[in-house]
Design an enzyme around this catalytic site. Structure first.
Site, PDB file in Angstrom:
ATOM      1  N   ASP A  95      -8.073 -11.895  -1.019  1.00  0.00           N
ATOM      2  CA  ASP A  95      -6.850 -10.874   0.182  1.00  0.00           C
ATOM      3  C   ASP A  95      -6.999 -11.699   1.534  1.00  0.00           C
ATOM      4  O   ASP A  95      -6.269 -11.423   2.325  1.00  0.00           O
ATOM      5  CB  ASP A  95      -7.009  -9.568   0.056  1.00  0.00           C
ATOM      6  CG  ASP A  95      -6.294  -9.195  -0.279  1.00  0.00           C
ATOM      7  OD1 ASP A  95      -5.215  -9.247  -1.898  1.00  0.00           O
ATOM      8  OD2 ASP A  95      -6.393  -8.294  -0.700  1.00  0.00           O
ATOM      9  N   HIS A 135      -1.863 -13.706  -0.945  1.00  0.00           N
ATOM     10  CA  HIS A 135      -0.593 -12.943  -1.196  1.00  0.00           C
ATOM     11  C   HIS A 135      -0.736 -14.469   0.152  1.00  0.00           C
ATOM     12  O   HIS A 135      -1.352 -14.675   1.418  1.00  0.00           O
ATOM     13  CB  HIS A 135      -0.863 -12.164   0.048  1.00  0.00           C
ATOM     14  CG  HIS A 135      -0.798 -10.932  -0.694  1.00  0.00           C
ATOM     15  ND1 HIS A 135      -0.782  -9.886  -2.153  1.00  0.00           N
ATOM     16  CD2 HIS A 135      -2.154  -9.958  -0.824  1.00  0.00           C
ATOM     17  CE1 HIS A 135      -0.991  -9.533  -2.221  1.00  0.00           C
ATOM     18  NE2 HIS A 135      -2.045  -8.914  -1.499  1.00  0.00           N
ATOM     19  N   ASP A 189      -2.981  -4.259  -7.377  1.00  0.00           N
ATOM     20  CA  ASP A 189      -2.052  -5.647  -7.188  1.00  0.00           C
ATOM     21  C   ASP A 189      -2.097  -6.590  -7.420  1.00  0.00           C
ATOM     22  O   ASP A 189      -1.548  -7.679  -7.958  1.00  0.00           O
ATOM     23  CB  ASP A 189      -1.537  -5.245  -5.148  1.00  0.00           C
ATOM     24  CG  ASP A 189      -2.847  -6.152  -4.641  1.00  0.00           C
ATOM     25  OD1 ASP A 189      -3.771  -5.425  -5.513  1.00  0.00           O
ATOM     26  OD2 ASP A 189      -2.075  -6.801  -3.562  1.00  0.00           O
ATOM     27  N   GLU A 199      -8.078  -4.580  -6.493  1.00  0.00           N
ATOM     28  CA  GLU A 199      -6.842  -3.485  -6.314  1.00  0.00           C
ATOM     29  C   GLU A 199      -5.807  -3.739  -7.375  1.00  0.00           C
ATOM     30  O   GLU A 199      -5.838  -4.859  -8.020  1.00  0.00           O
ATOM     31  CB  GLU A 199      -6.719  -3.812  -4.645  1.00  0.00           C
ATOM     32  CG  GLU A 199      -5.067  -2.667  -4.233  1.00  0.00           C
ATOM     33  CD  GLU A 199      -4.901  -2.792  -2.709  1.00  0.00           C
ATOM     34  OE1 GLU A 199      -6.460  -3.978  -2.392  1.00  0.00           O
ATOM     35  OE2 GLU A 199      -4.952  -2.044  -2.170  1.00  0.00           O
ATOM     36  N   HIS A 219     -11.232  -9.561  -7.191  1.00  0.00           N
ATOM     37  CA  HIS A 219     -10.882  -8.362  -6.579  1.00  0.00           C
ATOM     38  C   HIS A 219      -9.364  -7.185  -7.323  1.00  0.00           C
ATOM     39  O   HIS A 219      -9.079  -7.658  -8.198  1.00  0.00           O
ATOM     40  CB  HIS A 219      -9.894  -8.173  -4.954  1.00  0.00           C
ATOM     41  CG  HIS A 219      -9.007  -6.828  -4.576  1.00  0.00           C
ATOM     42  ND1 HIS A 219     -10.071  -6.127  -4.301  1.00  0.00           N
ATOM     43  CD2 HIS A 219      -8.488  -6.907  -3.687  1.00  0.00           C
ATOM     44  CE1 HIS A 219     -10.145  -4.853  -3.140  1.00  0.00           C
ATOM     45  NE2 HIS A 219      -8.358  -6.315  -3.054  1.00  0.00           N
ATOM     46  N   HIS A 257     -11.021  -6.688   1.635  1.00  0.00           N
ATOM     47  CA  HIS A 257     -11.264  -5.728   2.369  1.00  0.00           C
ATOM     48  C   HIS A 257     -11.517  -4.289   1.646  1.00  0.00           C
ATOM     49  O   HIS A 257     -11.583  -3.542   1.913  1.00  0.00           O
ATOM     50  CB  HIS A 257      -9.990  -5.372   3.554  1.00  0.00           C
ATOM     51  CG  HIS A 257      -9.127  -5.097   1.796  1.00  0.00           C
ATOM     52  ND1 HIS A 257      -8.618  -3.593   1.965  1.00  0.00           N
ATOM     53  CD2 HIS A 257      -8.378  -5.710   0.563  1.00  0.00           C
ATOM     54  CE1 HIS A 257      -7.319  -4.114   0.852  1.00  0.00           C
ATOM     55  NE2 HIS A 257      -7.894  -4.822   0.226  1.00  0.00           N
ATOM     56  N   HIS A 299       0.750  -1.345   0.345  1.00  0.00           N
ATOM     57  CA  HIS A 299       0.269   0.073   0.038  1.00  0.00           C
ATOM     58  C   HIS A 299       0.451   1.255  -0.016  1.00  0.00           C
ATOM     59  O   HIS A 299       0.718   1.915   0.780  1.00  0.00           O
ATOM     60  CB  HIS A 299      -0.455  -0.066   1.200  1.00  0.00           C
ATOM     61  CG  HIS A 299      -2.042  -1.520   1.265  1.00  0.00           C
ATOM     62  ND1 HIS A 299      -2.669  -1.420   2.139  1.00  0.00           N
ATOM     63  CD2 HIS A 299      -2.388  -1.761  -0.049  1.00  0.00           C
ATOM     64  CE1 HIS A 299      -3.940  -2.906   1.586  1.00  0.00           C
ATOM     65  NE2 HIS A 299      -3.551  -2.538   0.688  1.00  0.00           N
ATOM     66  N   TYR A 304      -1.278  -9.609   9.099  1.00  0.00           N
ATOM     67  CA  TYR A 304      -1.942  -9.365   8.028  1.00  0.00           C
ATOM     68  C   TYR A 304      -3.379  -8.669   7.949  1.00  0.00           C
ATOM     69  O   TYR A 304      -4.068  -7.442   7.301  1.00  0.00           O
ATOM     70  CB  TYR A 304      -2.190 -10.160   7.285  1.00  0.00           C
ATOM     71  CG  TYR A 304      -2.310 -10.040   5.257  1.00  0.00           C
ATOM     72  CD1 TYR A 304      -2.441  -9.475   4.392  1.00  0.00           C
ATOM     73  CD2 TYR A 304      -3.824  -9.507   5.328  1.00  0.00           C
ATOM     74  CE1 TYR A 304      -2.375  -9.325   2.821  1.00  0.00           C
ATOM     75  CE2 TYR A 304      -4.642  -9.612   3.688  1.00  0.00           C
ATOM     76  CZ  TYR A 304      -3.447  -9.400   2.896  1.00  0.00           C
ATOM     77  OH  TYR A 304      -4.665  -9.763   1.391  1.00  0.00           O
TER      78      TYR A 304
END
Ligand code: FEO
Length: 396
Positions: free
Chosen positions: A163, A224, A82, A80, A78, A144, A22, A191
């Site tokens: 995630d 992850h 990444d 995001e 997701h 999240h 992040h 995490y």
């Protein structure tokens, strides 16, 4: 591509070098990985992309081992970047591939990449037949991000969990049962504390909802870190962490310019240990400690004591930043207290107390114990702080 089962392969990227996430917000001292998966059934499915710096390697892996032309579906768990940014490269080569994601996923992917791709919006309970096996989708909003979902593949009894259940942990071993157990448990907790904790109330509801699907879960593959073969362990831990969680631990967190506030922390800690010898007491200087690790230690503690000298009529910025983090992770049922030295205006303790209350901590204050200290603690102040530590420990 690394084969995991007859049907499933790992097409992600282990990032051995990553030390922050992040942006610079969270430390990832054990590196991380961007997990993407491939299911070979009668239909060929790519689950997620990887982070942009690895996009070329991701595409090359798919070209060599799958063939871009052979992909039937993309599942975007997701949006995001990444996980989605390398999908841009894939979709530049094959913009026609159907992308299965939530309605919020469409919004986020369009928001990032400004493309009208072939989106297929899913809802909880929707299924997608792949031939021999079937995918079942479950939306997980705000675990999240609002777009998040997980998907279950029945042939291998595996949940691709995005995630959720992740860890920032780079290892050549892809499974939980191959790596250092204590390291893995810490990274999973870190995490959770730093990323998932703000959404704990939703975690409780979602775990309950998932259990009602009566899925036979053999593997949990997050986006992850390692794949959980011991799914009961991580499901149990998430249940613990999402509820009111506290170990027999108290931490004192401070920053200090010339050591006065540090000495205050030490005297208070002496009192706590005197009153509760079996309580684990840890002291962290925000000048030297890893803030994400300190947040993790706060998450696992019964109480957090925060100290700052008064600096320019306020707090040292390290302490102010830490308090902002504490507010963000939304812990429950934890006690707290403030302390700090000053030269000519005792302001810091008042500010810290206000911010601890705003962060949902139950703040311990006692008029008998003035936890400010003009200049440097003398013997009387040292004794008062020790006694404050005893009173605080007895109030836990
Ligand atoms: Fe790993 Fe929320 O992306």
């Amino acid at each position: 591509m690394i084969k995991l089962t007859d049907n499933i392969s790992f097409i992600g990227k282990i990032d051995w070098e990553r030390r922050t996430f992040h942006g610079e917000q969270m430390s990832t001292n054990e590196g991380s990985s961007f997990n993407a998966y491939f299911i070979k059934d009668e239909k060929n499915v790519v689950i997620d992309g990887v982070y942009k710096p690895f996009a070329d390697e991701y595409i090359a892996d798919i070209e060599e081992n799958i063939g871009i032309e052979n992909i039937d579906y993309i599942i975007a768990l997701h949006a995001e970047p990444d996980h989605s940014s390398a999908l841009l490269n894939l979709l530049e080569l094959r913009p026609d591939i159907p992308i299965y994601c939530t309605a919020k996923g469409v919004e986020s992917l369009k928001g990032y990449y400004h493309k009208e791709w072939n989106f297929k919006v899913i809802k909880t309970g929707d299924t997608l037949k792949l031939g021999n096996g079937t995918l079942t989708f479950i939306e997980c909003p705000f675990l999240h991000w609002p777009d998040q979902m997980i998907v279950y593949y029945d042939i291998d009894k595996i949940i691709f969990s995005s995630d959720i259940f992740g860890q920032h942990y780079s290892t050549a071993f892809l499974y939980d049962n191959k790596v250092d157990k204590s390291r893995l448990e810490y990274e999973a907790l870190k995490y959770y504390a730093n990323i998932v904790s703000p959404f704990s109330s939703l975690v409780i509801k979602k775990l309950d909802e998932i259990s009602k699907f009566n899925l036979d879960i053999k593997l949990i593959a997050p986006s992850h870190g390692v794949i959980w073969t011991n799914s009961e362990y991580i499901l149990g831990k998430y249940t613990e962490w999402a509820n009111t969680y506290a170990e027999e631990q108290v931490i004192l967190v401070y920053d200090s310019m010339y050591g006065s506030t540090r000495r205050m922390a030490e005297y208070i800690a002496e009192g706590i240990s005197e009153a509760k010898p079996n309580l684990c007491v840890k002291i962290f200087s925000l000048a030297t400690a890893d803030e994400s690790d300190v947040v993790t230690e706060a998450f696992r503690s019964k109480a957090v004591l925060v100290g700052s000298p008064t600096y320019n009529g306020g707090l040292l910025t390290s302490v102010a930043g830490f308090l902002e983090e504490l507010k963000g992770i939304k812990t429950k049922n934890k006690k707290a207290a403030a302390f700090g030295s000053y030269g000519w205006a005792a302001v810091s303790v008042k500010i810290i107390n206000e911010r601890l209350k705003a962060a949902n901590f139950e703040v311990f204050e006692d008029a008998n114990f003035n936890t400010t200290c003009n200049w440097r603690p003398n013997n009387d102040k040292a004794n008062l702080l020790r006694n404050f530590g005893i009173a605080f420990a007895n109030a836990l």
